[in-house]
Design an enzyme around this catalytic site. Sequence first.
Site, PDB file in Angstrom:
ATOM      1  N   GLY A 160       3.456   6.963   7.988  1.00  0.00           N
ATOM      2  CA  GLY A 160       4.728   6.933   7.522  1.00  0.00           C
ATOM      3  C   GLY A 160       5.770   5.681   8.000  1.00  0.00           C
ATOM      4  O   GLY A 160       6.782   5.569   7.186  1.00  0.00           O
ATOM      5  N   ASN A 161       5.434   5.159   8.999  1.00  0.00           N
ATOM      6  CA  ASN A 161       6.166   3.949   9.595  1.00  0.00           C
ATOM      7  C   ASN A 161       5.780   2.801   8.586  1.00  0.00           C
ATOM      8  O   ASN A 161       6.579   1.694   8.800  1.00  0.00           O
ATOM      9  CB  ASN A 161       5.760   3.535  10.932  1.00  0.00           C
ATOM     10  CG  ASN A 161       6.686   4.271  12.043  1.00  0.00           C
ATOM     11  OD1 ASN A 161       6.247   4.999  12.694  1.00  0.00           O
ATOM     12  ND2 ASN A 161       8.007   4.033  11.914  1.00  0.00           N
ATOM     13  N   SER A 162       4.781   2.752   7.865  1.00  0.00           N
ATOM     14  CA  SER A 162       4.565   1.671   7.074  1.00  0.00           C
ATOM     15  C   SER A 162       5.622   1.415   5.977  1.00  0.00           C
ATOM     16  O   SER A 162       6.269   2.285   5.271  1.00  0.00           O
ATOM     17  CB  SER A 162       3.357   1.822   6.125  1.00  0.00           C
ATOM     18  OG  SER A 162       1.995   1.694   6.967  1.00  0.00           O
ATOM     19  N   ASP A 188       0.317  -7.765   1.589  1.00  0.00           N
ATOM     20  CA  ASP A 188       0.600  -6.135   1.639  1.00  0.00           C
ATOM     21  C   ASP A 188       2.214  -6.207   1.591  1.00  0.00           C
ATOM     22  O   ASP A 188       2.603  -5.261   2.602  1.00  0.00           O
ATOM     23  CB  ASP A 188       0.009  -5.591   3.178  1.00  0.00           C
ATOM     24  CG  ASP A 188       0.290  -4.120   2.873  1.00  0.00           C
ATOM     25  OD1 ASP A 188       0.227  -3.404   2.073  1.00  0.00           O
ATOM     26  OD2 ASP A 188       0.363  -3.506   3.984  1.00  0.00           O
ATOM     27  N   HIS A 226       0.719  -1.202  -0.040  1.00  0.00           N
ATOM     28  CA  HIS A 226       0.003   0.110  -0.144  1.00  0.00           C
ATOM     29  C   HIS A 226       0.915   1.342   0.083  1.00  0.00           C
ATOM     30  O   HIS A 226       0.455   2.184  -0.267  1.00  0.00           O
ATOM     31  CB  HIS A 226      -0.967  -0.019   1.196  1.00  0.00           C
ATOM     32  CG  HIS A 226      -0.347   0.131   2.544  1.00  0.00           C
ATOM     33  ND1 HIS A 226      -0.058  -0.834   3.535  1.00  0.00           N
ATOM     34  CD2 HIS A 226      -0.201   1.278   3.096  1.00  0.00           C
ATOM     35  CE1 HIS A 226       0.413  -0.458   4.478  1.00  0.00           C
ATOM     36  NE2 HIS A 226       0.488   0.814   4.538  1.00  0.00           N
ATOM     37  N   GLY A 236      -6.712 -26.573  -0.524  1.00  0.00           N
ATOM     38  CA  GLY A 236      -7.846 -26.936  -1.235  1.00  0.00           C
ATOM     39  C   GLY A 236      -8.909 -27.228  -0.409  1.00  0.00           C
ATOM     40  O   GLY A 236      -9.741 -28.372  -0.538  1.00  0.00           O
ATOM     41  N   VAL A 237      -9.101 -26.468   0.871  1.00  0.00           N
ATOM     42  CA  VAL A 237     -10.204 -26.772   1.744  1.00  0.00           C
ATOM     43  C   VAL A 237     -10.844 -25.450   2.101  1.00  0.00           C
ATOM     44  O   VAL A 237     -10.312 -24.508   2.169  1.00  0.00           O
ATOM     45  CB  VAL A 237      -9.737 -27.379   3.130  1.00  0.00           C
ATOM     46  CG1 VAL A 237      -9.310 -28.825   2.669  1.00  0.00           C
ATOM     47  CG2 VAL A 237      -8.860 -26.481   3.827  1.00  0.00           C
TER      48      VAL A 237
END
Length: 513
Positions: free
Chosen positions: A253-255, A161, A131, A311-312
């Site tokens: 801004g830490n992202s 992300d 993001h 696949g469940v």
Amino acid sequence: MKKIGATLLAAIVGGAIAVGGFKLFENKQMDNMTFEERQKVYYANNPGEEILSSTGNPDFTQAAAAVTPGVVHIQVTMTSRGSRGGGSGSPFDMFEEFFGVPQQRGQARPQTASGSGVIISPDGYIVTNNHVVEEADKIEVVLTDKRKFEAKVIGRDPNFDLALIKVNANNLPIVKLGNSDNVQIGEWVLAVGYPLGLQSTVTAGIISAKGRRIGILDEPTQGRGYGNMGQQEQMISNAVESFLQTDAVINRGNSGGALVNARGELVGINSAIASPTGTYAGYGFAIPINLAKKIVDDFKEFGSVKRGYVGVTFTEINDALRAEKGIDDVNGLYVRDVLKGGAAEAAGLKPGDILTKIEGRVIYSTPDLQEYVARLRPGDKVKITYKRDGKEKDVSLTLKGEEAKAKTEDDKPSASATEIFNKLGASFVPASDARKKELGINSGVVVSQVHRGGVFEYFGVERGLVITEVNGKPVNNVDDVESALGSTRRDIVRITGVPEKGSTVQFNVPLRY
């Protein structure tokens, strides 16, 4: 003497050729290495002083000094497409919009915003959040020594992300990759990044929890943003959340910045905050580095993530399910359905089985299974322990690719409207006609009380807020609210409110936290 000189010259030339040839060979080999293998070569050639974990009075000076040069400021220029909204607010911390920062419509025009990133290879590979860069037209990376580079996106994926970007540079400082599996609750950690437009900043805290699933990657989106919902609403499917939760201060801004242990080892990529105001309120979340390692290696090798699937479809075991199915297990995942042609069917798993362990590790909740499988690729084998008729059995699954992808039970309502209403912990009264006229709205209920222990109290929703829509439906009374709650999906209630005239807030309230 001439003979000795000629011999010496030949030795020098031969040595140079040998060294040069080795360097070419080494560079060739490096191209085929994972980022973790690259770092082992780097640290073998550049041994540094071992940083010891703090004991007694904590001292993070060594760890901060080692990590800070490898955490960069990412500045993005983008053209507003309306999905995030205009204004000057940074879009980079997903909970900024998730918990109600006002959304404003703006005209399409160039905008700038910023986040953080972590250098993981000396030749310019940087990991950050999806993001941070997903809508970027131009990405500029600024190092702590003020050098600037333009970056290109190597790969990104909203389901994790995560993104990998690269700058054209060599001999860059890197942050040492750690092992997030070894992180303990209560362990000291540092968050390093560029919050609130500040220069490089280090904050300290502890690991508050592991394996957190908070629903932020599952929330509905319009287009590529995380903002307002519309008629072209889409669901991000197959999102993987198993966050490390920390109380180290994280802000906008830490992202994309670093979460490191006291030895200066990268254990997580900071991604989100849980806050009713959009600024730090005690809860930060980071993607475990052991998951990120595999994802960024995929980006480098393939440009996208190569995922294996069991696949469940399944449901976490809870009191209601135990009563419904007459089972005694407290932990595990109840298999609702088995995808035809998938890995689980081939291994003999059936609806009604309870998945109890993966590679010998107890499965307590969805993230325990999802994160481990997300580290693997199609064709990889994994041992699953399941219970059938009260007996545990082990089975080896060979994971399949995109063709075996299956939606989970999260696509279905997890509770009745009445149960959700009670869990919110709030009372509502119809907004008066005068209040509606004052705010310029056509529908609305007022939050008249916030009860202790409810979801509203937990996330700081205050009395007096006028709510105009719940899950996209207009509400004018309590019955409208309860009816709208019936369309809740993925344990997330979408709310639109008007705190004052001319201001609208849209936020999602997770029922599980």
